[in-house]
Scaffold this active site. Structure first.
Site, PDB file in Angstrom:
ATOM      1  N   SER A   1       0.441   6.855   0.531  1.00 15.50           N
ATOM      2  CA  SER A   1      -1.019   6.974   0.508  1.00 15.50           C
ATOM      3  C   SER A   1      -1.449   8.294   1.128  1.00 15.50           C
ATOM      4  O   SER A   1      -2.555   8.767   0.897  1.00 15.50           O
ATOM      5  CB  SER A   1      -1.650   5.820   1.282  1.00 15.50           C
ATOM      6  OG  SER A   1      -1.094   4.607   0.869  1.00 15.50           O
TER       7      SER A   1
ATOM      8  N   GLN B   1      -2.366   0.277  15.058  1.00 16.51           N
ATOM      9  CA  GLN B   1      -1.133   1.033  14.851  1.00 16.51           C
ATOM     10  C   GLN B   1      -1.381   2.535  14.727  1.00 16.51           C
ATOM     11  O   GLN B   1      -0.459   3.301  14.472  1.00 16.51           O
ATOM     12  CB  GLN B   1      -0.352   0.505  13.644  1.00 16.51           C
ATOM     13  CG  GLN B   1      -0.977   0.769  12.298  1.00 16.51           C
ATOM     14  CD  GLN B   1      -0.236   0.027  11.199  1.00 16.51           C
ATOM     15  OE1 GLN B   1      -0.230  -1.199  11.137  1.00 16.51           O
ATOM     16  NE2 GLN B   1       0.428   0.767  10.316  1.00 16.51           N
TER      17      GLN B   1
ATOM     18  N   GLY C   1       4.434   2.381  -5.375  1.00 20.76           N
ATOM     19  CA  GLY C   1       5.332   1.859  -4.335  1.00 20.76           C
ATOM     20  C   GLY C   1       4.901   0.460  -3.911  1.00 20.76           C
ATOM     21  O   GLY C   1       5.713  -0.471  -3.856  1.00 20.76           O
ATOM     22  N   HIS C   2       3.595   0.320  -3.638  1.00 22.63           N
ATOM     23  CA  HIS C   2       3.080  -1.003  -3.261  1.00 22.63           C
ATOM     24  C   HIS C   2       3.281  -1.999  -4.419  1.00 22.63           C
ATOM     25  O   HIS C   2       3.664  -3.143  -4.202  1.00 22.63           O
ATOM     26  CB  HIS C   2       1.583  -0.927  -2.948  1.00 22.63           C
ATOM     27  CG  HIS C   2       1.229  -0.032  -1.798  1.00 22.63           C
ATOM     28  ND1 HIS C   2       0.565   1.161  -1.954  1.00 22.63           N
ATOM     29  CD2 HIS C   2       1.433  -0.160  -0.470  1.00 22.63           C
ATOM     30  CE1 HIS C   2       0.376   1.721  -0.773  1.00 22.63           C
ATOM     31  NE2 HIS C   2       0.895   0.957   0.143  1.00 22.63           N
TER      32      HIS C   2
HETATM   33  P1  AMP Z   1       1.372   0.955   3.770  1.00 20.67           P
HETATM   34  O1  AMP Z   1       0.203   0.562   2.927  1.00 20.67           O
HETATM   35  O2  AMP Z   1       1.645   2.417   3.778  1.00 20.67           O
HETATM   36  O3  AMP Z   1       1.334   0.327   5.140  1.00 20.67           O
HETATM   37  O4  AMP Z   1       2.639   0.321   3.072  1.00 20.67           O
HETATM   38  C1  AMP Z   1       2.698  -1.040   2.766  1.00 20.67           C
HETATM   39  C2  AMP Z   1       4.083  -1.378   2.295  1.00 20.67           C
HETATM   40  O5  AMP Z   1       4.375  -0.598   1.129  1.00 20.67           O
HETATM   41  C3  AMP Z   1       5.171  -1.042   3.331  1.00 20.67           C
HETATM   42  O6  AMP Z   1       6.151  -2.063   3.323  1.00 20.67           O
HETATM   43  C4  AMP Z   1       5.731   0.249   2.809  1.00 20.67           C
HETATM   44  O7  AMP Z   1       7.060   0.473   3.195  1.00 20.67           O
HETATM   45  C5  AMP Z   1       5.621   0.039   1.303  1.00 20.67           C
HETATM   46  N1  AMP Z   1       5.658   1.330   0.615  1.00 20.67           N
HETATM   47  C6  AMP Z   1       4.873   2.400   0.851  1.00 20.67           C
HETATM   48  N2  AMP Z   1       5.254   3.440   0.070  1.00 20.67           N
HETATM   49  C7  AMP Z   1       6.311   3.002  -0.659  1.00 20.67           C
HETATM   50  C8  AMP Z   1       7.155   3.609  -1.639  1.00 20.67           C
HETATM   51  N3  AMP Z   1       6.989   4.864  -2.022  1.00 20.67           N
HETATM   52  N4  AMP Z   1       8.136   2.853  -2.173  1.00 20.67           N
HETATM   53  C9  AMP Z   1       8.325   1.560  -1.775  1.00 20.67           C
HETATM   54  N5  AMP Z   1       7.563   0.937  -0.863  1.00 20.67           N
HETATM   55  C10 AMP Z   1       6.572   1.644  -0.307  1.00 20.67           C
END
Ligand code: AMP
Length: 294
Positions: free
Chosen positions: A198, A59, A34-35
């Site tokens: 994650s 947060q 996703g990232h």
């Molecule tokens: P995080 O590390 O969870 O704060 O996420 C960082 C970025 O990755 C944020 O913009 C999330 O929306 C994006 N993100 C996390 N999981 C996914 C996913 N499965 N598909 C697309 N983007 C994602």
């Protein structure tokens, strides 16, 4: 790898001097596909990309998972390297070489002693996630604005996975005239439909199997709205909840059929609805959503 905001700024200034457009991908690490899809989107649309990795303490609520949130920096860097994004700091993105830098600040770099400012985005941050996580979006907005201002990047890439977060970031950027473009990238899912996160690693084998009901409930809602032309939001919500309850360990926090800009709950489903949900399996809280264009 950059660790200070001063070096982050110098990197972006140097790219701008070369006439390059800089993309920014904020993350908390524990990187997955996703990232990487955000990094890829930035690499395609910009000439240089900064990926930040920072588990932002402000947060997380007092009883949330800040301490146990996965920190896998070595793995994150090698993942970026393996996919070619970090090779010698450059990747080949079409016609142009795209520089990818990683920004990994310490907590004191982001919040030096005496730090005492926070960003509060209004009503859109009070509902849904904001209800059970009261200071969450304040922490998100503060760190995101700080990253935007420190970097001076041109475009920032966020995942639809955290849909409410994007609504809040967009609102903040618009209300405060922050000179940055916000791009939303689609949700990347596991083969069985579970949105990558994650936090999925916290799930037991049984919870992981059950968690497939989240995306299934969204598909069901989509079928009801798009194929069966159902416009009664309460009926769609009920059906989605019923589907989620077929998983014995699922505890629903919310299912909402809402307007995709204001996130106000709908009675009658109209042009661009979003279905959002948060469900707990044991101590693991998962979110997912689906945006429809009617
Ligand atoms: P995080 O590390 O969870 O704060 O996420 C960082 C970025 O990755 C944020 O913009 C999330 O929306 C994006 N993100 C996390 N999981 C996914 C996913 N499965 N598909 C697309 N983007 C994602």
């Amino acid at each position: 790898m950059l660790t200070s905001t001063a070096d982050l700024r110098s990197f972006v200034v140097s790219q701008h001097k070369l006439g390059k457009k800089v993309g920014f991908v904020p993350t908390m690490g524990a990187l997955h596909e996703g990232h990487l899809s955000l990094v890829e989107a930035s690499a395609k649309q910009c000439d240089a990309t900064v990926v930040s990795i920072f588990v932002n303490p402000s947060q997380f609520g007092p009883n949330e998972d800040f301490q146990r949130y996965p920190r896998t920096l070595e793995n994150d860097l090698s993942l970026l390297q393996k996919t070619g994004y970090l090779q010698a700091g450059y990747m080949t993105g079409g016609e142009q070489d795209t520089a990818v830098e990683v920004f990994v600040p310490s907590i004191t770099e982001m919040y030096p002693a005496g730090f005492d400012t926070s960003i509060h985005v209004g009503s859109v941050s009070q509902i849904l996630e904001g209800k059970s996580r009261p200071l969450h979006f304040q922490g998100v907005a503060t760190v995101v604005l700080k990253l935007f201002l420190a970097s001076q990047a041109d475009t920032a890439f966020f995942g639809q996975k955290d849909f409410q977060q994007i609504c809040i970031v967009r609102k903040m950027v618009s209300d405060l005239n922050v000179p940055i473009e916000i791009v939303m990238c689609p949700i990347v899912r596991e083969p069985d439909g579970l949105a990558m996160s994650s936090r999925n690693r916290y799930l037991s084998a049984s919870e992981r199997r059950q968690a497939v009901v989240l995306s299934q409930s969204l598909r069901l809602a989509e079928m009801m709205i798009v194929q069966d032309n159902i416009r009664d939001a309460a009926a769609v919500k009920r059906a989605a909840e019923q589907k989620i309850r077929t998983a014995p360990d699922a505890v629903i926090e919310y299912v909402s059929v809402a307007d995709s800009v204001t996130l106000d709950e709908l009675q009658r489903i109209e042009s661009k609805p979003v279905i959002l949900l948060a469900v707990k399996f044991g101590t693991t809280r998962l979110i997912d959503n689906l945006v429809l264009s009617l």
